[in-house]
Design a protein around this motif. Structure first.
Motif, PDB file in Angstrom:
ATOM      1  N   VAL A 365       1.034  -1.215  -0.003  1.00 54.66           N
ATOM      2  CA  VAL A 365      -0.043   0.170  -0.007  1.00 54.66           C
ATOM      3  C   VAL A 365       0.824   1.229  -0.080  1.00 54.66           C
ATOM      4  CG1 VAL A 365      -1.681   1.170   1.333  1.00 54.66           C
ATOM      5  CG2 VAL A 365      -2.057  -1.263   0.957  1.00 54.66           C
ATOM      6  N   PRO A 366       1.837   1.400   0.954  1.00 54.96           N
ATOM      7  CA  PRO A 366       2.588   2.784   0.847  1.00 54.96           C
ATOM      8  C   PRO A 366       3.325   3.087  -0.576  1.00 54.96           C
ATOM      9  CG  PRO A 366       3.243   1.434   2.828  1.00 54.96           C
ATOM     10  CD  PRO A 366       2.409   0.430   1.996  1.00 54.96           C
ATOM     11  N   LEU A 367       3.663   1.912  -1.088  1.00 54.05           N
ATOM     12  CA  LEU A 367       4.417   2.133  -2.467  1.00 54.05           C
ATOM     13  C   LEU A 367       3.485   2.189  -3.747  1.00 54.05           C
ATOM     14  CD1 LEU A 367       7.324  -0.135  -1.856  1.00 54.05           C
ATOM     15  CD2 LEU A 367       7.463   2.197  -1.940  1.00 54.05           C
ATOM     16  N   PHE A 368       2.440   1.334  -3.852  1.00 53.64           N
ATOM     17  CA  PHE A 368       1.671   1.097  -4.934  1.00 53.64           C
ATOM     18  C   PHE A 368       0.294   1.757  -4.881  1.00 53.64           C
ATOM     19  CE2 PHE A 368       5.239  -2.056  -5.192  1.00 53.64           C
ATOM     20  CZ  PHE A 368       5.757  -1.433  -6.013  1.00 53.64           C
ATOM     21  N   GLY A 369      -0.369   1.708  -3.531  1.00 56.59           N
ATOM     22  CA  GLY A 369      -1.802   2.215  -3.225  1.00 56.59           C
ATOM     23  C   GLY A 369      -2.402   0.987  -2.963  1.00 56.59           C
ATOM     24  N   PHE A 370      -3.729   1.188  -2.639  1.00 56.85           N
ATOM     25  CA  PHE A 370      -5.006  -0.144  -2.337  1.00 56.85           C
ATOM     26  C   PHE A 370      -5.016  -0.777  -3.470  1.00 56.85           C
ATOM     27  CE2 PHE A 370      -5.591   2.142   1.739  1.00 56.85           C
ATOM     28  CZ  PHE A 370      -5.625   0.967   2.620  1.00 56.85           C
ATOM     29  N   GLU A 371      -4.940  -0.175  -4.739  1.00 55.65           N
ATOM     30  CA  GLU A 371      -5.226  -0.892  -6.293  1.00 55.65           C
ATOM     31  C   GLU A 371      -4.355  -2.035  -6.178  1.00 55.65           C
ATOM     32  OE1 GLU A 371      -4.427   2.382  -5.687  1.00 55.65           O
ATOM     33  OE2 GLU A 371      -6.561   3.405  -6.379  1.00 55.65           O
ATOM     34  N   ALA A 372      -2.991  -1.953  -6.047  1.00 51.57           N
ATOM     35  CA  ALA A 372      -2.247  -2.983  -6.029  1.00 51.57           C
ATOM     36  C   ALA A 372      -2.436  -4.320  -5.120  1.00 51.57           C
ATOM     37  CB  ALA A 372      -0.794  -2.634  -5.824  1.00 51.57           C
ATOM     38  N   LEU A 373      -2.662  -3.951  -3.956  1.00 50.18           N
ATOM     39  CA  LEU A 373      -3.125  -4.910  -2.772  1.00 50.18           C
ATOM     40  C   LEU A 373      -4.745  -5.591  -3.229  1.00 50.18           C
ATOM     41  CD1 LEU A 373      -3.101  -6.152  -0.082  1.00 50.18           C
ATOM     42  CD2 LEU A 373      -4.547  -4.355   0.558  1.00 50.18           C
ATOM     43  N   PHE A 374      -5.575  -5.009  -3.876  1.00 46.06           N
ATOM     44  CA  PHE A 374      -6.418  -5.446  -4.467  1.00 46.06           C
ATOM     45  C   PHE A 374      -6.551  -6.441  -5.527  1.00 46.06           C
ATOM     46  CE2 PHE A 374      -9.170  -1.777  -2.855  1.00 46.06           C
ATOM     47  CZ  PHE A 374      -9.087  -2.038  -1.334  1.00 46.06           C
ATOM     48  N   VAL A 375      -5.607  -6.032  -6.580  1.00 48.83           N
ATOM     49  CA  VAL A 375      -5.195  -6.885  -7.506  1.00 48.83           C
ATOM     50  C   VAL A 375      -4.455  -8.126  -7.129  1.00 48.83           C
ATOM     51  CG1 VAL A 375      -3.658  -7.281  -9.409  1.00 48.83           C
ATOM     52  CG2 VAL A 375      -4.940  -5.192  -9.143  1.00 48.83           C
ATOM     53  N   LEU A 376      -3.567  -8.097  -6.213  1.00 51.71           N
ATOM     54  CA  LEU A 376      -3.075  -9.262  -5.544  1.00 51.71           C
ATOM     55  C   LEU A 376      -4.008 -10.186  -4.977  1.00 51.71           C
ATOM     56  CD1 LEU A 376      -0.654 -10.889  -4.732  1.00 51.71           C
ATOM     57  CD2 LEU A 376      -0.234  -9.530  -2.691  1.00 51.71           C
ATOM     58  N   LEU A 377      -4.974  -9.685  -3.968  1.00 45.97           N
ATOM     59  CA  LEU A 377      -6.155 -10.504  -3.226  1.00 45.97           C
ATOM     60  C   LEU A 377      -6.975 -11.004  -4.356  1.00 45.97           C
ATOM     61  CD1 LEU A 377      -6.686  -8.166  -0.344  1.00 45.97           C
ATOM     62  CD2 LEU A 377      -5.165  -9.717  -0.622  1.00 45.97           C
ATOM     63  N   ALA A 378      -7.150 -10.315  -5.383  1.00 48.01           N
ATOM     64  CA  ALA A 378      -7.936 -10.806  -6.508  1.00 48.01           C
ATOM     65  C   ALA A 378      -7.355 -12.141  -7.182  1.00 48.01           C
ATOM     66  CB  ALA A 378      -8.245  -9.913  -7.717  1.00 48.01           C
ATOM     67  N   ALA A 379      -6.169 -12.060  -7.361  1.00 45.83           N
ATOM     68  CA  ALA A 379      -5.049 -13.020  -7.858  1.00 45.83           C
ATOM     69  C   ALA A 379      -5.265 -14.234  -6.912  1.00 45.83           C
ATOM     70  CB  ALA A 379      -3.868 -12.785  -8.220  1.00 45.83           C
ATOM     71  N   LEU A 380      -5.221 -14.252  -5.600  1.00 46.19           N
ATOM     72  CA  LEU A 380      -5.092 -15.019  -4.602  1.00 46.19           C
ATOM     73  C   LEU A 380      -6.598 -16.027  -4.721  1.00 46.19           C
ATOM     74  CD1 LEU A 380      -3.693 -13.439  -1.308  1.00 46.19           C
ATOM     75  CD2 LEU A 380      -2.633 -14.851  -3.215  1.00 46.19           C
ATOM     76  N   CYS A 381      -7.474 -15.074  -4.700  1.00 41.58           N
ATOM     77  CA  CYS A 381      -9.050 -15.609  -4.988  1.00 41.58           C
ATOM     78  C   CYS A 381      -9.204 -16.449  -6.009  1.00 41.58           C
ATOM     79  CB  CYS A 381     -10.127 -14.619  -4.774  1.00 41.58           C
ATOM     80  SG  CYS A 381     -10.377 -13.932  -3.071  1.00 41.58           S
ATOM     81  N   ALA A 382      -8.603 -16.024  -7.213  1.00 40.74           N
ATOM     82  CA  ALA A 382      -8.688 -16.802  -8.410  1.00 40.74           C
ATOM     83  C   ALA A 382      -8.152 -18.074  -8.369  1.00 40.74           C
ATOM     84  CB  ALA A 382      -8.251 -15.847  -9.529  1.00 40.74           C
ATOM     85  N   ILE A 383      -6.799 -17.934  -7.798  1.00 35.85           N
ATOM     86  CA  ILE A 383      -6.045 -19.217  -7.449  1.00 35.85           C
ATOM     87  C   ILE A 383      -6.826 -20.330  -6.746  1.00 35.85           C
ATOM     88  CG2 ILE A 383      -3.905 -20.413  -6.328  1.00 35.85           C
ATOM     89  CD1 ILE A 383      -2.531 -17.812  -7.259  1.00 35.85           C
TER      90      ILE A 383
END
Length: 394
Positions: A365-383
């Motif tokens: 979040v500090p470097l890339f914002g919440f958008e990057a966090l949500f993209v990663l979490l979306a990938a985890l759910c997709a897996i």
């Protein structure tokens, strides 16, 4: 198929068990989310966040160990109710005694002891369902288990009503609520015997050809979804206020409440459907997949309506996923005689995310914002969705 395989537990037992499971949630949700932070702010003024983090870490470790240990102990003794009762009494006594802690180290020690006592109740309680509820009722059971987080949140709102109870009385009120919810199952639940569920030769669900692979996939899928759910629960308010600074904590609480409230009937309907159609895993695949879509919507949202819509999609789908996963896990455990211990290992998917999530968020979040966090979490759910969708079936 033998007739005994289609025997069903009466609705009375399922309802009493669901009430007891919800009592387990009431035992810790109001305390950990409201009462403990308030007490920590009194004892560690100026360092309450750090102290709370250390306390949460110690509590999560204690809960992980205790859940496995007491699940195993109830397996060895071949009985669940005495352990549930003992844990109910001890955890209630320790909870009420929290007001006596006058320093942070003493409070941490008491919380570790309370976690051990609480999991003396929770671990055998979870295994009890596996001993009693046949596979063709596990969808309904999962739907009823969705009541647990909703009642946990409702209990937190109840005990904090202005003028209802003082700080110390709130702990007594929580303990009383837990006893009123768990007690009826111990006293009045009379489940029909299900010896086939304890048959050592029954090692796998009929629908899956690789039981060990299924257990691992189920465990990983829940862990991935729980990481996403824990991250959103902890940081949703910060994200909402970053989009719209007029959003308050009350607004966020209302969104949480709506999602939890709607998820209960939705989980019951989906659970009944999975029982009738004999498709126990398909709702889990959908839940993880739709949860990934909700996170993707959140990552693309730059206005509050879209942000809330994305969270509602994510929250509803993953709430149903987690409730149904809890019951369907019972059908894939390989050994009925070690059911309590194995459920303790599955419980790690509930505690480990609280250890992973803060570091994940701080890294992104500090470097890339919440958008990057949500993209990663979306990938985890997709897996998680792929892991369950590709299970081999007979």
């Amino acid at each position: 198929m033998p007739d005994t395989a289609r025997e069903a537990q009466p609705g009375r037992f399922l309802l009493l068990y669901a009430l007891a499971a919800a009592g387990g949630a009431v035992a810790y949700v109001p305390f950990l989310t409201i009462l403990l932070p308030l007490r920590m702010s009194e004892l560690a003024a100026g360092r309450e966040i750090q102290s709370l983090a250390y306390t949460a870490f110690a509590g999560a470790i204690a809960a992980s160990i205790a859940n496995i240990a007491f699940g195993w102990a109830s397996d060895r003794t071949g009985t669940r109710r005495p352990w549930i009762l003992g844990g109910l009494v001890l955890s209630s006594m320790l909870l009420v005694s929290m007001r006596l802690a006058e320093t942070v180290p003493v409070l941490v020690i008491m919380i570790v002891a309370w976690q051990f006592a609480l999991n003396m109740m929770l671990a055998p309680l979870a295994a009890w369902a596996g001993d009693c509820v046949p596979d063709h009722q596990k969808g309904v059971l999962g739907g009823l288990l969705a009541i647990s987080p909703a009642l946990g949140a409702l209990a937190g709102a109840l005990i904090t009503l202005p003028g209802l109870a003082g700080q110390e009385t709130r702990l007594v009120l929580v303990a009383a609520l837990v006893a009123l919810m768990v007690g009826p199952a111990l006293l009045f639940a009379r489940p029909h015997p299900m010896p086939q569920l304890m048959d050592q030769s029954s090692v796998a669900p009929s629908s899956v050809s690789c039981p060990r692979s299924t257990v691992v996939r189920m465990w990983l899928a829940r862990l991935l979804v729980q990481i996403a759910e824990a991250s959103l629960f902890a940081f949703l308010l910060f994200w909402f206020t970053g989009i719209d600074d007029t959003v308050t904590d009350h607004d966020t609480a209302k969104v949480f409440s709506v999602v939890l409230g709607v998820s209960v009937p939705l989980a019951i309907v989906v659970g009944r459907w999975s029982d009738r159609t004999e498709h126990p895993i398909f709702p889990l695949v959908l839940g993880a997949g739709i949860g990934s879509v909700g996170l993707a919507i959140m990552a693309l949202s730059d206005a509050l309506p879209g942000a809330i819509a994305g969270y509602v999609v994510f929250g509803l789908s993953t709430s149903v996923f987690l409730a149904l996963h809890s019951s369907q896990t019972l059908r894939v455990l390989p050994k009925p005689r070690t059911r309590g211990r194995d459920l303790g290992l599955f419980n790690l998917t509930n505690t480990v995310p609280s250890l992973i999530m803060p570091w994940l968020t701080l890294a992104l979040v500090p470097l890339f914002g919440f958008e990057a966090l949500f993209v990663l979490l979306a990938a985890l759910c997709a897996i998680a969705c792929i892991l369950l969708a590709t299970l081999r079936r007979s």
